[in-house]
Design an enzyme around this catalytic site. Structure first.
Site, short mmCIF file in Angstrom:
data_model
loop_
_atom_site.label_atom_id
_atom_site.label_comp_id
_atom_site.label_asym_id
_atom_site.label_seq_id
_atom_site.Cartn_x
_atom_site.Cartn_y
_atom_site.Cartn_z
N SER A 1 -9.66 1.02 3.01
CA SER A 1 -8.77 1.82 2.30
C SER A 1 -7.69 1.23 1.49
O SER A 1 -7.25 1.75 0.53
CB SER A 1 -8.21 3.12 3.15
OG SER A 1 -7.50 2.25 4.05
N SER B 1 -9.68 -1.50 6.84
CA SER B 1 -9.34 -1.38 5.65
C SER B 1 -8.39 -2.76 4.90
O SER B 1 -8.08 -2.64 3.83
CB SER B 1 -8.35 -0.39 5.64
OG SER B 1 -9.24 0.95 5.56
N LYS C 1 0.81 -1.17 -0.05
CA LYS C 1 0.01 -0.11 0.00
C LYS C 1 0.90 1.32 -0.11
O LYS C 1 2.02 0.95 0.68
CB LYS C 1 -1.01 -0.01 1.25
CG LYS C 1 -1.90 0.96 1.38
CD LYS C 1 -3.08 0.62 2.56
CE LYS C 1 -4.08 1.59 2.62
NZ LYS C 1 -4.67 1.26 3.95
#
Ligand code: GLN
Length: 484
Positions: free
Chosen positions: A155, A179, A80
């Site tokens: 997310s 997330s 990420k």
């Protein structure tokens, strides 16, 4: 021959060890797939060049040839974009960090490199990990590979979509309120939020420090367990890092689950779930019974307060963490300003997106002198009650079974207010509030879209989650790849 990008890390490592395939075949398979589908899915903010990845592949191949290879040797990994690595961009999908380059390796990045993993891309995400759709990203909108009109969740949306689409073998996300687990569920993946303190947050761009945890997303429980064994461990650079011995997760996963007690929290099933969606859970409970587990009704009375409390604590911490982005030390700076105060105001006004600003405002409000006692302090007390609920429940059961989400992936054009989106997190937030681990495992599909179940465990008892998750995966079967 099956396409290599469809295989799990554990399956690929087996073939690499047996010399059936070479590391360059794996890397090329993933890069060919990126060339084929990235335009449609938009998982990534930046991609390492194929040339560079192939150079690393050669080094990994030598290690296999010498018989001296790491746990993830030669495996293409996606991380990420809120994790820093030396010399690579790390933007957290924000304009304010648009041109920021890491100057050191995050603890998890260091561990990945030591294990021989090949980091191939930085995944798209909600700006500063605030969101549930990946739509708050300043950079682009990511699509769910199962249905390109739907969100991959968030997310950690890009970390999920990339693995589900075959653009990476395994990935890392971060989970502050769900997330990792919500996108795992939306994309048919296994995803783990580890116990708070098991994985170092050093080098993770902070959202809400008392809740943030980095964790793996992959195609199988084994892959996620393998990845955890690589990234976990004590780190003196993170003051909340725990010194705790690892377990042999693979040995644990070979055990059956006869006699284990699985708690069903009645409050989680009081929410209105669509009947088709609910059916998946009822069937999952039946499967656990067939596997010999004992199903026990439990209660977690403060569940309804978890999301409202989270949306006080998380913004409070975010407003404090984000104070450092001032146009002076990091990233974006407004081009015209008069004086230092104006520089702060303009850089932050232009550099942050709407959702981030909303959280900064909420956070500043609940921490302000007049409201601190009424909101922040109160929220901390409720957080303790939520934790107490879990402590009590875990004195009766080994793991808790819960939904991960309220439904399947929502449509990208579905109009949802911020508060509606916040309330979608009801099933994931409690684990962050209590610091306990949560594992999502695919359970089936509803109208062609994947659905996962969530297993919650005692603090530092990931091994039991893997054991129960693996037993379940064995009967449900692994999710097929999304057809693109
Ligand atoms: N959806 C939650 C939020 O918007 C969770 C985000 C996260 O876990 N990073 O805050």
């Amino acid at each position: 021959m099956e396409k290599l990008y469809t295989l799990s890390a554990v399956e690929l490592i087996e073939k690499l060890k047996n010399k059936e395939i070479q590391v360059i075949d794996v890397v090329n398979s993933v890069y060919d797939r990126i060339d084929e589908v990235e335009e449609k899915v938009s998982s990534f903010i930046s991609i390492v060049s194929r040339e560079k990845a192939l150079e690393l592949a050669k080094l990994s191949q030598e290690k296999y040839n010498n018989g001296n290879f790491g746990k993830l040797e030669g495996i293409p990994v996606v991380i990420k974009d809120n994790m820093v690595s030396e010399g690579e961009k790390a933007t957290a999908a924000s304009k304010i960090l648009g041109n920021y380059e890491g100057i050191y390796d995050a603890f998890v990045v260091k561990k990945l490199k030591e294990a021989g993993a090949i980091i191939i891309a930085k995944a798209n995400m909600d700006e500063f990990a605030m969101g549930s759709t990946t739509k708050t990203s300043y950079v682009k909108e990511t699509k769910n590979p199962w249905d390109l009109d739907r969100t991959p969740g968030g997310s950690s949306g890009g970390s999920a979509s990339s693995v589900a689409a075959g653009e990476g073998i395994i990935s890392l996300g971060s989970d502050t309120g769900g997330s990792i687990r919500q996108p795992a569920s939306f994309n048919g993946l296994v995803g783990l939020k580890p116990t708070y303190g098991r994985v170092s947050r050093y080098g993770l761009i902070a959202f809400a420090s008392s809740l943030d945890q980095i964790g793996p997303m992959g195609k199988s429980v084994e892959d996620v367990a393998l990845m955890l064994s690589v990234i976990e461990g004590y780190d003196e650079m993170d003051t909340t890092s725990y010194e705790i011995e690892s377990s042999n997760y693979f040995e644990e996963m070979s055990k059956d689950i006869k006699g284990l007690k699985i708690g069903i929290p009645k409050e989680y099933f009081e929410y209105e779930l669509k009947p088709e969606f609910k059916k998946v859970f009822d069937e999952s409970i039946e499967k656990f019974k067939e596997l010999g587990a004992e199903i026990v009704d439990i209660t977690l009375p403060h569940t309804e307060y978890a999301a409202p409390t989270y949306y006080i604590i998380a913004p409070a911490e975010a407003s404090s963490n984000l104070a450092r982005f001032d146009g002076v030390r990091y990233g974006y700076r407004a081009s015209e300003f008069s004086g230092v105060e104006d520089l702060y105001i303009k850089s932050r006004s232009e550099g942050f997106g709407d959702e981030v600003k909303r959280r900064i405002m909420i956070g500043t409000y609940v921490l302000s002198a007049g409201f601190y006692d009424a909101y922040y302090k109160q929220a901390q007390k409720v957080r303790r009650l939520i934790k107490n609920d879990f402590d009590k429940a875990f004195s009766e059961v080994d793991v808790i079974l819960a939904p991960a989400t309220t439904g399947t992936a929502f449509r990208l054009d579905e109009p949802k207010t911020p508060v509606e989106l916040y309330l979608e997190d009801v099933f994931t937030i409690p684990a962050n509030m209590a610091g306990i681990p949560g594992l999502v495992v695919p359970a089936g599909k509803v109208e062609g879209l994947p659905v996962g179940i969530q297993l919650l465990g005692k603090a530092f008892d990931e091994k039991t989650l893997f054991r129960v998750g693996k037993a379940f995966e064995n009967v449900v079967g692994k999710m097929d790849m999304a057809k693109l």
